[in-house]
Scaffold this motif. Structure first.
Motif, short mmCIF file in Angstrom:
data_model
loop_
_atom_site.label_atom_id
_atom_site.label_comp_id
_atom_site.label_asym_id
_atom_site.label_seq_id
_atom_site.Cartn_x
_atom_site.Cartn_y
_atom_site.Cartn_z
N VAL A 241 -17.59 40.97 38.80
CA VAL A 241 -18.63 40.90 37.77
C VAL A 241 -18.00 40.56 36.42
CG1 VAL A 241 -20.35 42.25 36.48
CG2 VAL A 241 -20.22 42.44 38.97
N GLY A 242 -16.85 41.13 36.14
CA GLY A 242 -16.15 40.83 34.89
C GLY A 242 -15.79 39.36 34.77
N TRP A 243 -15.24 38.79 35.84
CA TRP A 243 -14.89 37.36 35.82
C TRP A 243 -16.13 36.50 35.66
CZ3 TRP A 243 -10.62 35.34 34.48
CH2 TRP A 243 -9.41 35.98 34.74
N LEU A 244 -17.21 36.88 36.35
CA LEU A 244 -18.45 36.11 36.26
C LEU A 244 -19.00 36.13 34.83
CD1 LEU A 244 -20.63 34.52 37.81
CD2 LEU A 244 -21.80 36.71 38.15
N CYS A 245 -19.02 37.30 34.21
CA CYS A 245 -19.49 37.40 32.82
C CYS A 245 -18.58 36.63 31.87
CB CYS A 245 -19.57 38.86 32.39
SG CYS A 245 -20.86 39.79 33.20
N LEU A 246 -17.30 36.69 32.08
CA LEU A 246 -16.36 35.97 31.23
C LEU A 246 -16.57 34.46 31.33
CD1 LEU A 246 -13.89 36.18 29.34
CD2 LEU A 246 -12.46 35.96 31.38
N VAL A 247 -16.70 33.95 32.55
CA VAL A 247 -16.90 32.51 32.75
C VAL A 247 -18.23 32.06 32.17
CG1 VAL A 247 -17.28 30.76 34.52
CG2 VAL A 247 -15.37 32.35 34.73
N ILE A 248 -19.29 32.84 32.37
CA ILE A 248 -20.60 32.47 31.83
C ILE A 248 -20.57 32.46 30.30
CG2 ILE A 248 -22.98 33.28 31.56
CD1 ILE A 248 -22.88 34.13 34.50
N GLY A 249 -19.95 33.48 29.70
CA GLY A 249 -19.87 33.54 28.24
C GLY A 249 -19.10 32.37 27.65
N ILE A 250 -17.97 32.04 28.25
CA ILE A 250 -17.18 30.91 27.75
C ILE A 250 -17.93 29.60 27.97
CG2 ILE A 250 -15.06 29.59 28.17
CD1 ILE A 250 -13.66 32.28 28.65
N ALA A 251 -18.60 29.47 29.11
CA ALA A 251 -19.36 28.25 29.39
C ALA A 251 -20.48 28.04 28.38
CB ALA A 251 -19.92 28.29 30.81
N ILE A 252 -21.19 29.10 28.03
CA ILE A 252 -22.27 28.99 27.04
C ILE A 252 -21.71 28.53 25.70
CG2 ILE A 252 -23.93 30.32 25.67
CD1 ILE A 252 -24.45 32.02 28.18
N ALA A 253 -20.61 29.12 25.26
CA ALA A 253 -20.02 28.75 23.98
C ALA A 253 -19.52 27.30 24.00
CB ALA A 253 -18.88 29.70 23.63
N ILE A 254 -18.91 26.88 25.09
CA ILE A 254 -18.39 25.51 25.18
C ILE A 254 -19.53 24.49 25.24
CG2 ILE A 254 -17.18 23.90 26.71
CD1 ILE A 254 -15.18 26.15 27.27
N LEU A 255 -20.55 24.76 26.06
CA LEU A 255 -21.68 23.84 26.15
C LEU A 255 -22.38 23.70 24.80
CD1 LEU A 255 -23.28 24.79 29.57
CD2 LEU A 255 -22.00 22.72 29.01
#
Length: 69
Positions: free
Chosen positions: A12-26
């Protein structure tokens, strides 16, 4: 005393981290212009706040804030 977290917490931690970074990058990619709208409503600073907050929240799932004694 060390708290051992279950393995699914790390997932869950990795999933939240990837989603958060993806939102900021997009959100930042949409500043380039000429690209399709990648997030609803186009570029918005609120997306940056949400992305950083989601990535920071993932630290809780990794156990960074657990007590060591």
């Amino acid at each position: 005393m060390v708290r051992v977290r279950p393995e699914w917490h790390r997932a869950v931690g990795w999933l939240c981290l990837v989603i958060g970074i993806a939102i900021a990058i997009l959100n930042d990619v949409m500043l380039i212009g000429g690209l399709p709208v990648l997030l609803p409503g186009g570029h918005n600073e609120l997306y940056l706040v949400v992305g950083v907050a989601t990535a920071a929240w993932s630290l809780q799932w990794f156990g960074w804030f657990d007590r060591t004694r």
